[in-house]
Write a protein that holds these residues in place. Structure first.
Motif, mmCIF file in Angstrom:
data_model
loop_
_atom_site.group_PDB
_atom_site.id
_atom_site.type_symbol
_atom_site.label_atom_id
_atom_site.label_comp_id
_atom_site.label_asym_id
_atom_site.label_seq_id
_atom_site.Cartn_x
_atom_site.Cartn_y
_atom_site.Cartn_z
ATOM 1 N N ALA A 195 0.803 -1.222 0.000
ATOM 2 C CA ALA A 195 0.000 0.000 0.000
ATOM 3 C C ALA A 195 0.835 1.270 0.000
ATOM 4 O O ALA A 195 1.975 1.287 0.456
ATOM 5 N N VAL A 196 0.207 2.321 -0.532
ATOM 6 C CA VAL A 196 0.777 3.671 -0.456
ATOM 7 C C VAL A 196 -0.128 4.453 0.495
ATOM 8 O O VAL A 196 -1.336 4.567 0.259
ATOM 9 N N PHE A 197 0.427 4.946 1.594
ATOM 10 C CA PHE A 197 -0.320 5.747 2.563
ATOM 11 C C PHE A 197 0.154 7.190 2.465
ATOM 12 O O PHE A 197 1.356 7.442 2.532
ATOM 13 N N GLU A 198 -0.822 8.095 2.368
ATOM 14 C CA GLU A 198 -0.442 9.502 2.167
ATOM 15 C C GLU A 198 -1.044 10.391 3.261
ATOM 16 O O GLU A 198 -2.191 10.165 3.657
ATOM 17 N N GLY A 199 -0.267 11.347 3.780
ATOM 18 C CA GLY A 199 -0.793 12.254 4.815
ATOM 19 C C GLY A 199 0.255 13.187 5.363
ATOM 20 O O GLY A 199 0.974 13.856 4.599
ATOM 21 N N ARG A 200 0.347 13.240 6.710
ATOM 22 C CA ARG A 200 1.285 14.162 7.347
ATOM 23 C C ARG A 200 2.267 13.457 8.280
ATOM 24 O O ARG A 200 3.367 13.931 8.496
ATOM 25 N N ASP A 201 1.818 12.353 8.878
ATOM 26 C CA ASP A 201 2.626 11.700 9.925
ATOM 27 C C ASP A 201 2.793 10.212 9.651
ATOM 28 O O ASP A 201 3.002 9.427 10.544
ATOM 29 N N LEU A 202 2.672 9.833 8.385
ATOM 30 C CA LEU A 202 2.690 8.390 8.060
ATOM 31 C C LEU A 202 4.073 7.788 8.248
ATOM 32 O O LEU A 202 4.221 6.695 8.798
ATOM 33 N N GLY A 203 5.099 8.531 7.832
ATOM 34 C CA GLY A 203 6.458 8.013 7.952
ATOM 35 C C GLY A 203 7.050 8.233 9.349
ATOM 36 O O GLY A 203 7.963 7.526 9.757
ATOM 37 N N THR A 204 6.529 9.218 10.081
ATOM 38 C CA THR A 204 7.100 9.527 11.397
ATOM 39 C C THR A 204 6.404 8.765 12.518
ATOM 40 O O THR A 204 7.055 8.255 13.418
ATOM 41 N N VAL A 205 5.064 8.677 12.447
ATOM 42 C CA VAL A 205 4.322 8.117 13.578
ATOM 43 C C VAL A 205 3.550 6.831 13.233
ATOM 44 O O VAL A 205 3.628 5.844 13.949
ATOM 45 N N VAL A 206 2.824 6.856 12.142
ATOM 46 C CA VAL A 206 1.928 5.722 11.858
ATOM 47 C C VAL A 206 2.729 4.484 11.450
ATOM 48 O O VAL A 206 2.520 3.397 11.989
ATOM 49 N N PHE A 207 3.647 4.655 10.494
ATOM 50 C CA PHE A 207 4.459 3.517 10.046
ATOM 51 C C PHE A 207 5.950 3.883 10.097
ATOM 52 O O PHE A 207 6.591 4.074 9.053
ATOM 53 N N PRO A 208 6.507 3.964 11.313
ATOM 54 C CA PRO A 208 7.926 4.363 11.400
ATOM 55 C C PRO A 208 8.852 3.346 10.737
ATOM 56 O O PRO A 208 10.003 3.672 10.451
ATOM 57 N N HIS A 209 8.361 2.124 10.491
ATOM 58 C CA HIS A 209 9.204 1.113 9.836
ATOM 59 C C HIS A 209 8.806 0.877 8.382
ATOM 60 O O HIS A 209 9.059 -0.200 7.835
ATOM 61 N N ALA A 210 8.162 1.855 7.779
ATOM 62 C CA ALA A 210 7.741 1.712 6.372
ATOM 63 C C ALA A 210 8.936 1.365 5.490
ATOM 64 O O ALA A 210 10.073 1.755 5.789
ATOM 65 N N ASP A 211 8.683 0.641 4.396
ATOM 66 C CA ASP A 211 9.773 0.215 3.503
ATOM 67 C C ASP A 211 10.385 1.402 2.771
ATOM 68 O O ASP A 211 11.574 1.431 2.490
#
Ligand code: DC
Length: 223
Positions: free
Chosen positions: A122-138
């Motif tokens: 999936a591609v998740f888009e927003g404001r805090d996806l890489g910092t808070v929601v999915f800190p271990h995103a690929d």
């Protein structure tokens, strides 16, 4: 695989995320639309944001639906289709305030993480996806852009989507609205908008949507 795309207003996040997901055959989640649906529902019910007890009760019952229609998504709040309304001026003016409430974030982040469980592409888009929601995103992407160009883009988008509302809008007005919202989103106490340390930054000011998507795809393919 999870790809996150964060960034300030009108950097092209939604358009890029949607196209990127289509190119990769991934699911696409616009998390801003969730905050917008909730804001719309709160407005409809006339709920005072300072009345925490009522707000928390409302949050515990709040549901919304997303349906795919062709290549577009439709959003529903209690069976009412709100796809257009959630992009209008009234919701846009209030959404940053709603999104700054800790309990609001807690409940929407829970939903976002549930969609991003193991194995999902999936591609998740927003404001805090890489910092808070999915800190271990690929792969984490942060889109940035020149304010003047972003305001110009947003003004053109409004003129197409809301010709009546946009009639009185000027570039100056758009710049102010964008700056205000970015300021609120990046200075709030809970999960403010910021670039993750391990994010790949793309300045979209002078790039076409396809160029941005190609740049992200090249990154994804090099993982
Ligand atoms: O991306 P957008 O303009 O539709 O988002 C609407 C608002 O929602 C934005 O001003 C900030 C908030 N938001 C947020 O706080 N966190 C997210 N992950 C997505 C949006």
């Amino acid at each position: 695989m999870i790809i996150t795309i964060d960034g300030p207003v009108a950097t092209g996040k939604s358009t890029v995320a949607k196209k990127l997901a289509a190119r990769l055959g991934f699911i696409y989640f616009d998390t801003g639309a969730m905050y917008r649906c909730l804001t719309y529902a709160l407005m409809q019910r006339g709920i005072n944001l300072d009345d925490r007890e009522t707000l928390l009760k409302f949050l515990s019952d709040f549901t919304f639906d997303i349906k795919q229609k062709g290549s577009d998504k439709q959003y529903f709040v209690r069976n009412e289709e709100v796809t257009t309304q959630i992009r209008g001026q009234a919701v846009t003016a209030l959404v940053s305030k709603v999104a700054a409430i800790p309990e609001v974030r807690e409940s929407l982040v829970k939903l976002q993480r549930a969609w991003g469980t193991k194995g999902v592409n999936a591609v998740f888009e927003g404001r805090d996806l890489g910092t808070v929601v999915f800190p271990h995103a690929d792969l984490k992407i942060f889109l940035s852009g020149n304010l003047e160009i972003r305001a110009q883009r947003r003004l053109e988008e409004w003129k197409t989507k809301f010709p009546k509302e946009a009639d009185h809008l000027t570039l100056q007005h758009m710049k102010q609205e964008i700056e205000n919202r970015d300021m609120k989103d990046s200075t709030r106490v809970v999960s403010p908008l910021k670039c993750a340390e391990d994010a790949y930054v793309v300045d979209t000011s002078n790039l076409s949507v396809d160029q941005v998507v190609d740049e992200i795809l090249a990154r994804a393919n090099s993982l």
